[in-house]
Motif scaffolding. Structure first.
Motif, PDB file in Angstrom:
ATOM      1  N   ALA A 244       1.217  -1.391  -0.316  1.00 55.41           N
ATOM      2  CA  ALA A 244      -0.298   0.229  -0.123  1.00 55.41           C
ATOM      3  C   ALA A 244       0.922   0.921   0.180  1.00 55.41           C
ATOM      4  CB  ALA A 244      -0.495   0.286   1.092  1.00 55.41           C
ATOM      5  N   ARG A 245       1.704   1.141   0.387  1.00 56.88           N
ATOM      6  CA  ARG A 245       2.775   2.860   0.489  1.00 56.88           C
ATOM      7  C   ARG A 245       3.410   2.559  -0.625  1.00 56.88           C
ATOM      8  NH1 ARG A 245       4.843   0.155   5.932  1.00 56.88           N
ATOM      9  NH2 ARG A 245       6.605  -0.544   5.231  1.00 56.88           N
ATOM     10  N   ALA A 246       4.190   1.453  -0.925  1.00 56.17           N
ATOM     11  CA  ALA A 246       4.700   1.048  -1.954  1.00 56.17           C
ATOM     12  C   ALA A 246       4.163   2.129  -3.441  1.00 56.17           C
ATOM     13  CB  ALA A 246       4.945   0.490  -2.313  1.00 56.17           C
ATOM     14  N   PHE A 247       2.118   1.663  -3.466  1.00 53.21           N
ATOM     15  CA  PHE A 247       1.340   2.369  -4.264  1.00 53.21           C
ATOM     16  C   PHE A 247       1.788   3.627  -4.585  1.00 53.21           C
ATOM     17  CE2 PHE A 247      -2.836   3.538  -5.670  1.00 53.21           C
ATOM     18  CZ  PHE A 247      -2.837   3.089  -7.205  1.00 53.21           C
ATOM     19  N   ALA A 248       1.090   3.900  -3.036  1.00 57.51           N
ATOM     20  CA  ALA A 248       1.050   5.029  -3.083  1.00 57.51           C
ATOM     21  C   ALA A 248       2.162   6.412  -3.123  1.00 57.51           C
ATOM     22  CB  ALA A 248       0.654   5.682  -1.431  1.00 57.51           C
ATOM     23  N   GLU A 249       2.747   5.712  -2.339  1.00 58.07           N
ATOM     24  CA  GLU A 249       4.488   6.905  -3.112  1.00 58.07           C
ATOM     25  C   GLU A 249       4.626   6.819  -4.784  1.00 58.07           C
ATOM     26  OE1 GLU A 249       6.970   5.080   0.116  1.00 58.07           O
ATOM     27  OE2 GLU A 249       5.781   5.606   1.486  1.00 58.07           O
ATOM     28  N   ARG A 250       4.518   5.653  -4.921  1.00 58.70           N
ATOM     29  CA  ARG A 250       4.666   5.023  -6.532  1.00 58.70           C
ATOM     30  C   ARG A 250       6.169   4.548  -7.208  1.00 58.70           C
ATOM     31  NH1 ARG A 250       2.028  10.719  -9.872  1.00 58.70           N
ATOM     32  NH2 ARG A 250      -0.064  10.022  -8.807  1.00 58.70           N
ATOM     33  N   ARG A 251       6.258   3.844  -5.836  1.00 60.08           N
ATOM     34  CA  ARG A 251       7.258   3.317  -6.399  1.00 60.08           C
ATOM     35  C   ARG A 251       7.729   1.168  -6.146  1.00 60.08           C
ATOM     36  NH1 ARG A 251       8.537   0.878  -1.328  1.00 60.08           N
ATOM     37  NH2 ARG A 251       7.609   2.186   0.463  1.00 60.08           N
TER      38      ARG A 251
END
Length: 258
Positions: A244-251
């Motif tokens: 979820a964090r990676a999706f939000a941070e586009r990484r």
């Protein structure tokens, strides 16, 4: 790439993928007790090593496997392992995905090894068959069990009852294969598929395989019950939070398998 010799089964690590190679080309990569033990050990390593995400099963010198070593069987040698089935695989149900990379012939037990995998890639000249009835046997390593669940019943019975060969093109038409490649490219294509799987969350990949296996074997309601438990566990995992964090941070996510 790490090369580990374990004759007559070789294993090599390609990034997060374990390539398992049956290496008895003079015997057309037929399965004897040593091959069964080698495959079982390689699959155990695949499941237990957290750095490994996917397995690729193939045969040396562009020959997948001629199936059971009949000469060894005639001498009383078993090609099955208790609780793991023929070649130490057909009843083993590995936790991690396995991809068959087929070149040449996948005859009898060789075809059954491919059917025991989750994905199948084959060179364009590959041939498949379950010829056991022509020798007074049945396809007891999973062929008679799995094939009618993979393709239409009447077409499966034609192959099981006649023992006739199936071309790679026809196997793809029936849905037995994921990809047909140029001859000699099955392993590299399998590694590309493995790399795509390895980019995903390892806990989610294993959970998806377990749910799909349950759905294929049990009732729809049992599959949904199993799925709810898997999703509950995944929602509490570090990997879900990281995804979820990676999706939000586009990484790209950094999976921990926890």
């Amino acid at each position: 790439m790490t090369d580990i010799e374990n004759q007559p089964v070789r294993t090599e690590v390609h990034e997060n993928t374990l390539v398992i190679t049956i290496d008895r080309p003079k015997a057309r990569n037929a399965v004897n007790a040593a091959v069964a033990e080698g495959i079982a050990e390689a699959v155990r390593r695949l499941d237990e090593d957290p750095q490994l995400r996917v397995g690729v099963l193939t045969g040396a010198e562009r020959m997948f496997s001629a199936g059971m070593d009949l000469k060894a069987a005639a001498n009383g040698e078993s090609a099955s392992i208790e609780d793991k089935g023929f070649a130490g695989l057909t009843e083993a149900e590995p936790d991690k995905p396995l991809i068959a990379a087929v070149e040449g012939f996948a005859m009898g037990g060789g075809f059954e090894l491919a059917l025991a995998c989750d994905l199948v890639v084959a060179g364009s000249s590959a041939k498949f068959a379950l010829p056991e009835v022509q020798r007074g046997l049945i396809a007891g390593g999973g062929g008679a069990v799995r094939l009618p669940n993979r393709i239409p019943y009447h077409l499966a019975m034609e192959l099981i009852l006649t023992g006739e060969k199936l071309t790679a093109e026809r196997a793809a038409e029936l849905g037995v294969l994921n990809r047909v490649t140029a001859d000699g490219a099955a392993e590299s294509t399998a590694l590309e598929l493995a790399a795509g799987i390895s980019r995903n969350a390892p806990l989610a990949v294993k959970a998806a395989k377990r749910v799909s296996r349950t759905a294929a074997r049990d009732s729809e309601q049992q599959a949904f019950t199993a799925q709810r438990e898997e999703i509950r566990a995944l929602l509490a995992s570090e990997d879900f939070a990281e995804g979820a964090r990676a999706f939000a941070e586009r990484r790209s996510p950094n999976w921990s398998a926890r």
